[in-house]
Motif scaffolding. Structure first.
Motif, PDB file in Angstrom:
ATOM      1  N   GLN A 876       0.832  -1.204   0.000  1.00  0.00           N
ATOM      2  CA  GLN A 876       0.000   0.000   0.000  1.00  0.00           C
ATOM      3  C   GLN A 876       0.868   1.255   0.000  1.00  0.00           C
ATOM      4  O   GLN A 876       0.586   2.207  -0.745  1.00  0.00           O
ATOM      5  N   GLU A 877       1.936   1.281   0.816  1.00  0.00           N
ATOM      6  CA  GLU A 877       2.800   2.454   0.869  1.00  0.00           C
ATOM      7  C   GLU A 877       3.638   2.576  -0.397  1.00  0.00           C
ATOM      8  O   GLU A 877       3.873   3.671  -0.904  1.00  0.00           O
ATOM      9  N   LEU A 878       4.087   1.442  -0.940  1.00  0.00           N
ATOM     10  CA  LEU A 878       4.822   1.478  -2.204  1.00  0.00           C
ATOM     11  C   LEU A 878       3.941   2.036  -3.320  1.00  0.00           C
ATOM     12  O   LEU A 878       4.402   2.848  -4.140  1.00  0.00           O
ATOM     13  N   ASP A 879       2.697   1.597  -3.350  1.00  0.00           N
ATOM     14  CA  ASP A 879       1.783   2.090  -4.386  1.00  0.00           C
ATOM     15  C   ASP A 879       1.486   3.572  -4.190  1.00  0.00           C
ATOM     16  O   ASP A 879       1.351   4.323  -5.170  1.00  0.00           O
ATOM     17  N   ARG A 880       1.353   4.005  -2.944  1.00  0.00           N
ATOM     18  CA  ARG A 880       1.116   5.430  -2.688  1.00  0.00           C
ATOM     19  C   ARG A 880       2.281   6.255  -3.223  1.00  0.00           C
ATOM     20  O   ARG A 880       2.069   7.331  -3.822  1.00  0.00           O
ATOM     21  N   PHE A 881       3.510   5.766  -3.028  1.00  0.00           N
ATOM     22  CA  PHE A 881       4.666   6.476  -3.558  1.00  0.00           C
ATOM     23  C   PHE A 881       4.638   6.474  -5.086  1.00  0.00           C
ATOM     24  O   PHE A 881       4.858   7.524  -5.726  1.00  0.00           O
ATOM     25  N   CYS A 882       4.379   5.322  -5.678  1.00  0.00           N
ATOM     26  CA  CYS A 882       4.336   5.249  -7.140  1.00  0.00           C
ATOM     27  C   CYS A 882       3.232   6.140  -7.704  1.00  0.00           C
ATOM     28  O   CYS A 882       3.438   6.837  -8.714  1.00  0.00           O
ATOM     29  N   ASP A 883       2.081   6.135  -7.059  1.00  0.00           N
ATOM     30  CA  ASP A 883       0.974   6.990  -7.514  1.00  0.00           C
ATOM     31  C   ASP A 883       1.372   8.463  -7.453  1.00  0.00           C
ATOM     32  O   ASP A 883       1.020   9.252  -8.346  1.00  0.00           O
ATOM     33  N   ALA A 884       2.097   8.840  -6.399  1.00  0.00           N
ATOM     34  CA  ALA A 884       2.551  10.224  -6.291  1.00  0.00           C
ATOM     35  C   ALA A 884       3.512  10.570  -7.420  1.00  0.00           C
ATOM     36  O   ALA A 884       3.400  11.640  -8.039  1.00  0.00           O
ATOM     37  N   MET A 885       4.444   9.686  -7.701  1.00  0.00           N
ATOM     38  CA  MET A 885       5.406   9.939  -8.774  1.00  0.00           C
ATOM     39  C   MET A 885       4.705  10.005 -10.139  1.00  0.00           C
ATOM     40  O   MET A 885       5.062  10.834 -10.994  1.00  0.00           O
ATOM     41  N   ILE A 886       3.713   9.171 -10.329  1.00  0.00           N
ATOM     42  CA  ILE A 886       2.966   9.184 -11.595  1.00  0.00           C
ATOM     43  C   ILE A 886       2.160  10.475 -11.716  1.00  0.00           C
ATOM     44  O   ILE A 886       2.093  11.098 -12.797  1.00  0.00           O
ATOM     45  N   ALA A 887       1.566  10.922 -10.622  1.00  0.00           N
ATOM     46  CA  ALA A 887       0.816  12.179 -10.636  1.00  0.00           C
ATOM     47  C   ALA A 887       1.736  13.359 -10.922  1.00  0.00           C
ATOM     48  O   ALA A 887       1.365  14.287 -11.661  1.00  0.00           O
ATOM     49  N   ILE A 888       2.928  13.329 -10.372  1.00  0.00           N
ATOM     50  CA  ILE A 888       3.886  14.411 -10.631  1.00  0.00           C
ATOM     51  C   ILE A 888       4.294  14.386 -12.102  1.00  0.00           C
ATOM     52  O   ILE A 888       4.471  15.453 -12.724  1.00  0.00           O
ATOM     53  N   ARG A 889       4.410  13.187 -12.654  1.00  0.00           N
ATOM     54  CA  ARG A 889       4.733  13.107 -14.099  1.00  0.00           C
ATOM     55  C   ARG A 889       3.636  13.765 -14.930  1.00  0.00           C
ATOM     56  O   ARG A 889       3.925  14.444 -15.933  1.00  0.00           O
ATOM     57  N   ALA A 890       2.392  13.612 -14.518  1.00  0.00           N
ATOM     58  CA  ALA A 890       1.284  14.262 -15.236  1.00  0.00           C
ATOM     59  C   ALA A 890       1.376  15.773 -15.088  1.00  0.00           C
ATOM     60  O   ALA A 890       1.062  16.526 -16.041  1.00  0.00           O
ATOM     61  N   GLU A 891       1.794  16.241 -13.918  1.00  0.00           N
ATOM     62  CA  GLU A 891       1.963  17.678 -13.728  1.00  0.00           C
ATOM     63  C   GLU A 891       3.079  18.213 -14.628  1.00  0.00           C
ATOM     64  O   GLU A 891       2.980  19.338 -15.158  1.00  0.00           O
ATOM     65  N   ILE A 892       4.135  17.429 -14.814  1.00  0.00           N
ATOM     66  CA  ILE A 892       5.220  17.835 -15.721  1.00  0.00           C
ATOM     67  C   ILE A 892       4.707  17.857 -17.156  1.00  0.00           C
ATOM     68  O   ILE A 892       5.051  18.757 -17.945  1.00  0.00           O
TER      69      ILE A 892
END
Length: 971
Positions: A876-892
């Motif tokens: 769950q915590e690994l996925d939360r981190f990955c989801d955050a990184m993916i969301a930041i990629r969308a912001e970029i």
């Protein structure tokens, strides 16, 4: 229903002991993913089992052929009972030994709320200052305390111990020397362990050490520096002003090793001309712990701020123009300057420095002075009583230590008689005894001492009677007249209520493992289980003097022996030294062992150390400290050591090759297939292989450095073996060696250990920082051989899972032969500089808004991040981190598409503080909510950064490294 972590794993651990099934499997508590989560991650990676993953990730040529020969894991309850029985073998005597170590009272409010609080001990080094303002403020208080008490202009944020600090002062003086002088003068009145640590450091650098009396040294031999003890090791207080002036006339720098508490009463070294002042802050509320961990201090003149070793906290401002703290002048540090660094020190003693600073905050200047006056009053009372009993004392003034001349009486008899009363005295020589008092000393202790010195007879006087006659004033020649600790922080928090609130206000500004995953590559921020931490503050471990007789420390000796055996089995080495009290110290000790080995064989010319260009900066810095010359070795485009270049360099320097320093798995997070060949090449050319064990957590139970060719390796117990990072220290870096190197392991002058061929002491205490070793003992015993192996497997699984999930968004920079990483992965962010003007720091700071500590930034490759999830984080915590990184990629992507301004966007403005969001005018092209609450999780669990992004360059241009009124910072 209880959770298990995999069928085979559970079957192995659900064993029968004494006819009863186990009911408490610690492995399940330590590992983050459940059995079902492990299966899910394996499925996404395309593997049917953990064993199948490991078969592809770890080269078959180095795999263990049999499981670790360790007992199976046991329950927390059972092991705490067993360790309590071991601890009970230690005898906690009243120690009046001194020598820089003193009994003290840790205020319970500090013990419970800092030392025993995971909100403080699980923090990481404050390289991300926006989420580290709390401990940075505590460290600024520490620096201010040291500056004020020593009378110097600048101080660092702590070093490892007093001996190490003195050795650092010598090397700094050596680097600053203008002439060709090769000699360093050391007073014979220094603590013996300090003299030995300095000698060990000097030997490798070709520095000659002259030991003598400051009263007779005629400066008839050129020296570049001198070291004095104040008060002296036997308690005498000398007026060093004339000596300092003569040293300066000889163009030598003077270091004074000073007792910090005594400086509340005595003239500070800065006022009689010292260039550098070092010492320990142990007696500021930090338990003895059989020698550590304790925070040393290092203070000097502002002129030398770019040469000062270790970390330096300074004041800058954030993006809103508000005062903010951060580590200053980091270009001094080893990870930047490598073989030209001022020091190899990578670990401070942050947790202990925080405790010492809080002790000063709690007591304030008046409280500290009262403690010092009481100790001195007791010492004067003891002196009067001993005179009445017919003993001769030293003629010089004293603070807390008496030198007692027993004349015709045998000193050993008195020491033995004291031992019968559970009292430890210092045997200076056959005619002389040292007695040092401290904060814990009582009138009853004085009475007991009088009876010991009176041949077990009750004296005809009482301590109370003597106390009324005691003269406790120092003469003008020695007395302190200057003020200290005048900043309001040292006068506001003297009640427990106020201090408790201050501690928690600071804690709230720091992201620790209590908040979220800290996915730092190379730093292994995993669970520090409560059961592992509990024994640290047991009196049987915490209240023992490092130079107590060995027969009183049998519990510690048992713990050392068992831990050494376990570490030897895990690594494949023949001998272990627990003395190095940091990873950098382990590197240094290991290289000195190699150097000593060569010299014992007559190969004095072997001084070349090969180091891959990808190595951590401590590697080349340690090699230089060990007297070696660094020759870099290239890496290929896959991040591995270029074997052809290594072979060419090894053959080129065949006659002078001393060692190769190699990290495994590599600094790039990959199991290099050629590691056996690499070791063989070095051996074929006469060198030894030093393996940096920073990444041992990817090897435990799968492979062993001693089996595939390493000769020596250091182990970061604060990474692989669960000692917490404590905000940047303590650490422990023991070394393991092959049989031919065992005779050269570190020794110690005060407590004889090791062989005559050993390298000497590299730390002040014989076993480094013993009081935190129970943490690693508990971890290994709780996990057992099967559990440790499982932890390694899951660490590799978690890293590969993150790499796989993020691969479509952030390409992985390096992979192994089969497309897998080891326990960490490097994500390449360099493309975004070109496509969106986004730097790696922008992504790191935006991660803070998502509730994460950023991964390791721009190391080992600039423009990348290195992610290490560890085995303790759930899916769950690994996925939360990955989801955050993916969301930041969308912001970029929105920036890349031109939908958002390249300079005014979510990433450039990160992290978003509460203060920034509460402004009346909002000039950002996105809603406040998007900046502060990018996910549902952050709405429910928001961690607010205390300050906005910090301007590091401003702080370095306007250096302030002590507490000043806040309006001074803002102006």
């Amino acid at each position: 229903m209880p959770r298990t972590n995999g069928g085979a794993h559970a079957a192995q651990l659900t064993q029968i002991q004494g006819g009863l099934p186990l009911t408490d499997e610690f492995v399940d508590r330590h590992l983050g993913p459940s059995a079902a989560e492990v299966d899910q991650m394996l499925s996404e990676l395309g593997f049917s089992s953990l064993e199948a993953l490991i078969d592809k990730a770890v080269p078959p040529g180095i795999r263990l052929q049999q499981p670790l020969q360790l007992e199976e894991g046991r329950s927390e309850y059972e092991l705490l009972q067993e360790l309590k029985a071991i601890a009970s073998e230690n005898q906690v005597f009243r120690s009046f030994i001194g020598m820089g170590y003193y009994g003290c009272i840790t205020p319970p409010v500090i013990q419970r709320n800092i030392l025993e609080n995971p909100g403080w001990y699980t923090q990481y080094t404050p390289y991300q200052p926006e989420i580290a303002q709390g401990r940075l403020e505590a460290l600024l208080n520490f620096q201010t305390m040291v500056i004020d008490l020593t009378g110097m202009e600048i101080a660092n944020a702590s070093l490892l111990d007093e001996g190490t600090a003195a050795a650092e002062a010598m090397t700094m003086s050596y680097g600053l020397a203008k002439g060709d002088e090769q000699a360093f003068w050391v007073s014979e009145a220094c603590h013996p362990q300090t003299i030995e640590v300095v000698k060990t450091r000097a030997r490798a650098l070709g520095i000659e050490i002259l030991v003598g009396s400051h009263q007779t040294f005629a400066f008839d031999q050129p020296i570049f520096g001198a070291l004095l003890q104040y008060p002296a090791t036997d308690g005498a207080i000398y007026d060093y002003q004339d000596f300092v002036q003569r040293a300066h006339q000889a163009k030598a720098l003077v270091t004074v090793a000073a007792d910090l508490l005594s400086l509340t009463l005595l003239k500070p070294p800065g006022e009689f001309g010292a260039d550098i002042v070092v010492g320990s802050t142990q007696r500021f509320g930090v338990p003895l712990g059989y020698g550590g961990p304790h925070a040393a201090y290092f203070a000097t003149k502002d002129t030398y701020k770019r040469q000062i070793p270790g970390r330096l906290v300074g004041v800058s401002k954030d993006a809103q123009g508000q005062p903010a703290l951060r580590l200053a002048l980091q270009t001094r540090e080893q990870h930047i300057r490598r073989d030209k660094a001022t020091s190899n020190i990578c670990t401070a003693q942050v947790l202990l420095a925080v405790m010492a600073s809080m002790y000063a905050v709690y007591h304030g200047p008046n409280g500290l002075q009262r403690i010092a006056q009481r100790i001195h009053h007791l010492t004067v009372t003891l002196a009067e009583g001993l005179r009445r009993l017919g003993y001769q004392l030293g003629s010089a003034p004293y603070f807390d230590t008496l030198r007692v001349d027993v004349a015709e009486k045998r000193a050993l008899d008195i020491v033995e008689r004291a031992s019968a009363h559970q009292i430890n005295l210092r045997l200076i020589d056959v005619h002389t005894i040292g007695v040092s008092l401290d904060e814990t000393t009582s009138a009853d202790d004085l009475l007991a001492l009088f009876k010991v010195f009176a041949g077990d007879q009750t004296p005809h006087f009482t301590p109370e009677e003597l106390a009324t006659e005691a003269k406790v004033e120092f003469s003008d020649r020695f007395a302190r007249t200057s003020t200290y600790l005048t900043h309001p922080v040292f006068s506001q928090y003297h009640s427990e209520t106020e201090l408790l609130r201050y501690i928690y206000r600071l804690q709230a500004k720091d992201l620790s493992l209590t908040t979220a995953m800290i996915p730092l590559g190379s730093c292994t921020m995993k669970l520090n289980a409560t059961a592992e931490m509990i024994p640290v503050t047991w009196p049987e471990f915490g209240q023992i003097h490092p130079f107590a007789p060995l027969e009183q420390t049998q519990g510690y000796q048992t713990l050392f022996q068992q831990l050494e055996q376990w570490l030897a089995e895990i690594t494949g080495f023949a001998g272990i030294s627990l003395q190095p009290n940091a990873g950098s110290q382990g590197e240094y000790a290991g290289l000195l062992v190699i150097r000593q080995y060569h010299e014992q064989r007559g190969d004095f010319h072997r001084h070349i150390c090969l180091i891959p260009q990808s190595a951590h900066g401590t590697n080349p810095a340690s090699a230089v400290m060990a007297g070696m010359k660094v020759v870099p070795v290239a890496c290929d485009r896959d991040g591995n050591i270029d074997v052809a270049d290594l072979k060419a360099k090894a053959e080129q320097h065949q006659e002078n090759l001393a060692a190769l320093m190699v990290t495994y798995p590599s600094t790039h997070g990959v199991f290099e297939e050629s590691i056996r060949e690499i070791c063989a090449i070095v051996h074929a050319n006469g060198g030894q292989v030093y393996l940096d064990g920073a990444n041992m957590n990817a090897q435990v139970g799968l492979c062993r450095p001693g089996d595939y060719g390493a000769d020596v390796c250091h182990l970061n117990l604060h990474k692989t073996f669960c000692i917490p990072h404590g905000g940047g220290g303590p650490g422990m870096g023991p070394i393991g060696v092959m049989p031919h190197l065992v005779p050269f392991l570190p020794g110690h002058a005060v407590v004889p250990i090791g062989s005559e061929q050993g390298i000497g002491a590299i730390a002040s205490a014989p076993w480094g920082s013993p009081s935190i070793l129970p943490i690693s003992w508990m971890y290994i015993a709780l996990m057992g051989g099967t559990g440790l192996t499982k932890a390694t497997q899951v660490a590799i699984l978690n890293a590969n899972y993150i790499a796989k999930r993020l691969e479509p968004y952030y390409p992985g920079l390096y992979k192994g032969k089969n497309g897998l990483v080891a326990h960490e992965c490097i994500l390449d962010l360099r493309q975004f500089k070109r496509t969106a003007d986004i730097e790696v720091d922008d992504i790191a700071k935006r991660l803070i808004d998502y509730g994460f500590h950023p991964p390791t930034v721009s190391w080992p490759v600039p423009g990348t991040i290195m992610v290490e999830p560890t085995e303790s984080e759930s899916k769950q915590e690994l996925d939360r981190f990955c989801d955050a990184m993916i969301a930041i990629r969308a912001e970029i992507a929105e920036i890349e598409a031109g939908q958002v301004d390249r300079q005014n966007n979510l990433l450039k403005n990160a992290p978003h503080t509460a203060a920034a969001l509460m402004t009346a005018e909002w000039d950002k092209p996105y809603p406040r909510e998007q900046g502060a609450y990018p996910t549902t999780w952050t709405r429910e669990n928001k961690f607010w950064p205390a300050v906005a992004r910090i301007d590091n360059a401003y702080g370095d241009r306007n250096l302030v490294c002590s507490c000043l009124p806040m309006d001074a910072y803002s102006s």
